[in-house]
Design a protein around this motif. Structure first.
Motif, PDB file in Angstrom:
ATOM      1  N   PRO A 223       0.888  -1.069   0.059  1.00 11.92           N
ATOM      2  CA  PRO A 223      -0.072   0.071  -0.205  1.00 11.92           C
ATOM      3  C   PRO A 223       0.752   1.296   0.009  1.00 11.92           C
ATOM      4  N   PHE A 224       1.438   1.450  -0.998  1.00  8.02           N
ATOM      5  CA  PHE A 224       2.567   2.701  -1.038  1.00  8.02           C
ATOM      6  C   PHE A 224       1.729   4.039  -1.137  1.00  8.02           C
ATOM      7  N   GLU A 225       0.448   4.040  -1.399  1.00 12.21           N
ATOM      8  CA  GLU A 225      -0.133   5.300  -1.397  1.00 12.21           C
ATOM      9  C   GLU A 225      -0.639   5.770   0.186  1.00 12.21           C
ATOM     10  N   GLU A 226      -0.570   4.793   1.101  1.00 13.51           N
ATOM     11  CA  GLU A 226      -0.812   4.979   2.246  1.00 13.51           C
ATOM     12  C   GLU A 226       0.476   5.324   3.063  1.00 13.51           C
ATOM     13  N   VAL A 227       1.406   4.570   2.607  1.00 12.93           N
ATOM     14  CA  VAL A 227       3.093   4.795   3.094  1.00 12.93           C
ATOM     15  C   VAL A 227       3.511   6.181   2.649  1.00 12.93           C
ATOM     16  N   ALA A 228       3.201   6.570   1.459  1.00 15.62           N
ATOM     17  CA  ALA A 228       3.439   7.935   1.085  1.00 15.62           C
ATOM     18  C   ALA A 228       2.589   9.051   1.942  1.00 15.62           C
ATOM     19  N   LEU A 229       1.443   8.759   2.176  1.00 14.72           N
ATOM     20  CA  LEU A 229       0.244   9.793   2.867  1.00 14.72           C
ATOM     21  C   LEU A 229       1.189  10.042   4.243  1.00 14.72           C
TER      22      LEU A 229
END
Length: 348
Positions: free
Chosen positions: A300-306
């Motif tokens: 879940p790279f979107e969550e990590v980035a956020l």
């Protein structure tokens, strides 16, 4: 000709100094005037000079991202560029500009972390880098700007108190292997990679732990090492046909290697998933470009980035905290066609 603060002052019917104060969010200017001036500036396409803003406010509203050289390699960009793009998107949403840089200049060898900090081009740093040298670490520790590690934690930092957001790679390796075991597989070939950063090592540890938790022997299940590319996965299968004897499933520790393995199996007249089931890792878009669609572990790279961007901006706006955070985001198994259903093991 680009619009200037003098032009904005004329349009807003205020002094040029008032325009400057509005752009710098000065408390001596009323909110109503600020909003009117800022609206005119935006409508006219005014670009505020970051260097000038830095001199007057000590803030550039710019974040640097130190990225991997492999992000510019075509064999890896499917996965790694997604991480970079997610970080940029979140920073832009928070109205921060972004400077993308490698750790070192490829021609001069100059340390870009030092360059960005000493030139006062950035307020903070996101480091998407597998390893750091002692020079870079010393620069970060001496600089008075916040920084955070995303995805990787360099070896030099593992005993240091630093901010770090990542995916639980051990859990991902465990999930992939457990899924195959649940489908009845006991002989599972693992295709890993000899690259730095620790991610593949943790995935292999999760792979081994799943065998142990199911009281299965790990010793009869080989681990082959490539370089994380499609060609590597393809060549490992072509060069190790003997290692496939008795194997009923393959865990490719990234999607490119798993897809390369499937390509090689097809050439060898071995059907997926009927003869050998395959699961990948990363859940890149290519998983659904070719049949059979690839079962994969979603990072879940979107969550990590956020979480990375929020944590860094929190440090920028509220001041650096002495209490650092290490946040692990959990991966997910995405089931598609390449694993099939429960079946009796087959041998070659």
């Amino acid at each position: 000709m680009p619009i200037t603060t003098k032009d904005i002052a004329k349009l807003a019917n205020v002094s040029q100094s008032t325009v400057s104060r509005c752009l710098n969010n000065s408390p001596v200017i009323s909110e109503k005037t600020k909003q009117r001036v800022l609206k005119i500036a935006q409508e006219q396409g005014f670009q505020f000079n970051a260097s000038a803003r830095s001199l007057s406010t000590s803030k550039t509203r710019t974040v640097g991202i130190i990225c991997l050289k492999r992000m510019f390699d075509h064999d890896h960009d499917v996965h790694y560029l997604a991480w970079q793009d997610a970080l940029i998107e979140n920073l832009e949403h928070l109205e921060y500009d972004v400077i993308i840089s490698l750790l070192k200049n490829r021609f001069t060898g100059q340390n870009n972390i030092r360059k960005l900090i000493t030139a006062r081009k950035i307020d903070g740093l996101i480091i998407l880098q597998q390893e750091l040298d002692t020079e870079s670490m010393a620069i970060l520790e001496e600089a008075n700007i916040p920084y955070i590690f995303c995805k990787y934690l360099p070896t030099l930092c593992r005993t240091k108190d630093v901010d770090y957001v990542h995916v639980d790679q051990f859990k991902g390796g465990y999930l992939a292997t457990q899924h195959l075991i649940d489908l009845g597989h006991k002989r599972i070939l693992c295709i890993s990679a000899n690259v730095s950063g620790g991610e593949f090592e943790r995935r292999t540890e999760g792979y081994k732990a799943a065998f142990q938790d199911n009281t299965l022997s790990f010793s009869s299940n080989p681990v082959l090492f490539g370089d994380a590319t499609f060609h590597s996965g393809y060549q490992l299968i072509k060069d190790n046909r003997d290692a496939l004897k008795g194997i009923t499933a393959i865990f490719g520790q990234n999607d490119l290697m798993a897809l390369g393995a499937i390509s090689a199996l097809k050439e060898m007249q071995i059907n997926v998933p009927e003869d050998i089931a395959v699961v990948g890792y990363d859940n890149v878009k290519l998983c659904t470009y070719f049949q059979p669609y690839l079962t994969s572990i979603h990072q879940p790279f979107e969550e990590v980035a956020l979480l990375t961007c929020k944590r860094l901006i929190e440090s920028l706006t509220c001041g650096q905290s002495s209490v650092k955070q290490r946040l692990a985001v959990q991966p997910k198994l995405i089931i598609r066609e390449s694993c099939g259903s429960k079946k009796k093991p087959r041998g070659l």
